[in-house]
Design an enzyme around this catalytic site. Structure first.
Site, short mmCIF file in Angstrom:
data_model
loop_
_atom_site.label_atom_id
_atom_site.label_comp_id
_atom_site.label_asym_id
_atom_site.label_seq_id
_atom_site.Cartn_x
_atom_site.Cartn_y
_atom_site.Cartn_z
N HIS A 70 52.49 43.27 33.47
CA HIS A 70 51.20 43.90 33.79
C HIS A 70 51.49 44.97 34.85
O HIS A 70 51.99 44.65 35.93
CB HIS A 70 50.24 42.84 34.33
CG HIS A 70 48.90 43.38 34.77
ND1 HIS A 70 47.88 43.64 33.87
CD2 HIS A 70 48.41 43.68 36.00
CE1 HIS A 70 46.81 44.08 34.53
NE2 HIS A 70 47.10 44.12 35.82
N SER A 118 50.22 44.97 29.66
CA SER A 118 48.89 45.45 30.05
C SER A 118 49.00 46.37 31.26
O SER A 118 50.05 46.46 31.91
CB SER A 118 47.98 44.25 30.34
OG SER A 118 48.58 43.39 31.28
N ASP A 173 38.94 39.62 48.59
CA ASP A 173 39.06 39.63 50.05
C ASP A 173 37.94 40.50 50.58
O ASP A 173 37.83 41.66 50.21
CB ASP A 173 40.39 40.29 50.47
CG ASP A 173 41.57 39.45 50.06
OD1 ASP A 173 41.57 38.24 50.36
OD2 ASP A 173 42.50 40.00 49.43
N PHE A 219 50.89 48.16 51.65
CA PHE A 219 50.31 47.23 50.66
C PHE A 219 51.00 45.87 50.75
O PHE A 219 50.36 44.83 50.70
CB PHE A 219 50.54 47.72 49.23
CG PHE A 219 49.66 48.83 48.76
CD1 PHE A 219 48.61 49.30 49.53
CD2 PHE A 219 49.87 49.40 47.50
CE1 PHE A 219 47.80 50.34 49.08
CE2 PHE A 219 49.07 50.43 47.04
CZ PHE A 219 48.05 50.90 47.85
N GLU A 278 46.77 48.20 34.69
CA GLU A 278 45.62 48.06 35.61
C GLU A 278 45.23 49.40 36.26
O GLU A 278 46.10 50.17 36.66
CB GLU A 278 46.00 47.05 36.70
CG GLU A 278 44.89 46.81 37.71
CD GLU A 278 45.21 45.64 38.63
OE1 GLU A 278 45.64 44.57 38.14
OE2 GLU A 278 45.00 45.79 39.85
P1 FAD Z 1 42.24 31.84 45.26
O1 FAD Z 1 42.94 31.37 44.07
O2 FAD Z 1 40.89 31.29 45.55
O3 FAD Z 1 43.22 31.57 46.50
C1 FAD Z 1 42.94 32.14 47.77
C2 FAD Z 1 43.64 31.33 48.85
O4 FAD Z 1 42.93 30.10 49.04
C3 FAD Z 1 45.08 30.94 48.54
O5 FAD Z 1 45.78 30.92 49.76
C4 FAD Z 1 44.95 29.53 47.98
O6 FAD Z 1 46.12 28.76 48.17
C5 FAD Z 1 43.79 29.00 48.81
N1 FAD Z 1 42.98 28.00 48.11
C6 FAD Z 1 42.51 28.07 46.84
N2 FAD Z 1 41.75 27.00 46.57
C7 FAD Z 1 41.70 26.26 47.69
C8 FAD Z 1 41.05 25.05 48.05
N3 FAD Z 1 40.28 24.40 47.17
N4 FAD Z 1 41.23 24.57 49.32
C9 FAD Z 1 42.01 25.23 50.23
N5 FAD Z 1 42.65 26.39 49.92
C10 FAD Z 1 42.49 26.90 48.69
N6 FAD Z 1 41.08 41.57 44.85
C11 FAD Z 1 39.90 42.19 44.70
O7 FAD Z 1 39.10 42.22 45.65
N7 FAD Z 1 39.55 42.81 43.53
C12 FAD Z 1 40.37 42.80 42.46
O8 FAD Z 1 40.04 43.35 41.41
C13 FAD Z 1 41.63 42.13 42.56
N8 FAD Z 1 42.48 42.04 41.52
C14 FAD Z 1 43.63 41.31 41.63
C15 FAD Z 1 44.45 41.15 40.50
C16 FAD Z 1 45.62 40.40 40.58
C17 FAD Z 1 46.45 40.22 39.35
C18 FAD Z 1 46.02 39.83 41.82
C19 FAD Z 1 47.30 39.05 41.93
C20 FAD Z 1 45.21 39.98 42.94
C21 FAD Z 1 44.01 40.71 42.87
N9 FAD Z 1 43.15 40.85 43.96
C22 FAD Z 1 41.95 41.51 43.81
C23 FAD Z 1 43.51 40.29 45.25
C24 FAD Z 1 42.94 38.87 45.43
O9 FAD Z 1 41.54 38.91 45.42
C25 FAD Z 1 43.44 38.36 46.78
O10 FAD Z 1 44.81 38.09 46.70
C26 FAD Z 1 42.67 37.17 47.33
O11 FAD Z 1 43.09 36.98 48.68
C27 FAD Z 1 42.91 35.86 46.61
O12 FAD Z 1 42.31 35.82 45.39
P2 FAD Z 1 42.61 34.61 44.39
O13 FAD Z 1 41.73 34.81 43.22
O14 FAD Z 1 44.04 34.47 44.16
O15 FAD Z 1 42.08 33.40 45.30
#
Ligand code: FAD
Length: 277
Positions: A257, A7, A100, A207, A9
């Site tokens: 990806h 895929s 973020d 980055f 992006e």
């Molecule tokens: P989570 O899975 O919620 O994790 C975030 C942090 O919180 C981690 O350190 C985790 O260990 C911790 N955590 C999770 N759950 C808990 C809990 N219950 N208690 C305590 N700690 C917890 N960002 C964007 O803004 N837009 C995008 O389109 C985008 N696309 C992305 C695509 C991919 C494939 C990747 C890998 C990243 C992308 N990001 C994007 C970046 C991403 O949003 C950031 O890395 C963000 O900081 C974490 O998102 P997450 O969904 O992994 O968060």
């Protein structure tokens, strides 16, 4: 063996010129027949309309589109609206993230972590969407430690994710170690490596510092030594990233990806060298 998933992006361009350029990029990359094109989403909804517009263009071209959706800084109501809009347009694939917030933007919103968004999507839309989540073989930069981050990842999968895409990395061992730990926890969804083609060292270093991807010392020193010789960086980067992909696929990675940064050239070259069908 289940079929591997390849895929691509994009990010949603800010200007009409950027949209036109992305159309051309897409025209080239569509010839590679990726399973889907995903489109990023600015945290807090900053790219909401542009993500939708880009996704609909991709879909109108007969290609599969997967919008990203992040929950930080958003309300349930606004997320429900977005999900309903995608449903109405027949979009069935989504990448669910926390996101973020840009510095200075107040920490608002009803969800703290991506697992809560995955649960919400399942509650609201049942099995309509195939949901991808993010994974961090080298550990998310805000995680307290590796084990807690792994547990957070497991929570997202148990909340209903079908697959994961990783943050990019340059150490294959980090990926295989993470994958094996997931298997040991009973996580059986495909974890597809995210691949960052290398075209510009200072941008890559910036980055990587933010997203927690390690550039091994030897690789950083080698890329630095090319100074602004972009042709040399691209040529070496292409060899290096192709080799990384080969090792991942040989080791059983369930696909790749590509983070294209809206450029077609390097992704096409690497894809063709890998002989991906
Ligand atoms: P989570 O899975 O919620 O994790 C975030 C942090 O919180 C981690 O350190 C985790 O260990 C911790 N955590 C999770 N759950 C808990 C809990 N219950 N208690 C305590 N700690 C917890 N960002 C964007 O803004 N837009 C995008 O389109 C985008 N696309 C992305 C695509 C991919 C494939 C990747 C890998 C990243 C992308 N990001 C994007 C970046 C991403 O949003 C950031 O890395 C963000 O900081 C974490 O998102 P997450 O969904 O992994 O968060």
């Amino acid at each position: 063996m289940t079929e591997r998933t390849f895929s691509i992006e994009f990010f949603p361009p800010k200007t009409p010129e950027g949209m036109a350029k992305l159309r051309e990029t897409r025209r080239q990359l569509a010839q590679l027949h990726p399973k889907f094109f995903s489109v990023t989403f600015g945290a807090g909804g900053s790219t909401r309309d542009r993500t939708l517009e880009t996704v609909l263009e991709i879909q109108a071209e007969g290609l599969q589109a997967a919008p990203h959706l992040s929950c930080v800084g958003s309300t349930r109501e606004s997320l429900r609206d977005i999900l309903n809009t995608y449903k109405e347009h027949g979009i069935r694939h989504i990448v669910a993230l926390r996101g973020d917030l840009p510095s200075g933007m107040a920490e608002a919103g009803e969800f703290r972590y991506a697992n809560e968004l995955v649960s919400f999507i399942r509650q609201e839309t049942g099995d309509w969407f195939e949901i991808e989540v993010a994974a961090y073989p080298e550990t998310h930069p805000q995680a307290r430690n590796y084990q807690e981050d792994l547990a957070s990842f497991a929570r997202k999968v148990r909340a209903g994710a079908n697959a994961a895409i990783t943050q990019y990395f340059f150490n294959v061992d980090a990926y295989f170690n993470f994958r094996d730990d997931c298997v040991a926890l009973g996580i059986d969804v495909p974890i597809v490596p995210g691949i960052m083609p290398i075209s510009n060292y200072s941008q890559l270093a910036r980055f990587s510092a933010v997203c927690g991807a390690e550039i091994p010392r030897w690789l950083a020193r080698k890329l630095e030594s090319y100074y602004d010789d972009t042709d040399a960086i691209k040529a070496f980067g292409q060899d290096f990233v192709t080799g990384l992909c080969e090792r991942l696929l040989q080791g059983g990675a369930p696909g790749l990806h590509f983070y294209t940064l809206n450029q077609a050239g390097l992704t096409t070259a690497i894809w063709q060298r890998l002989g991906i069908e």
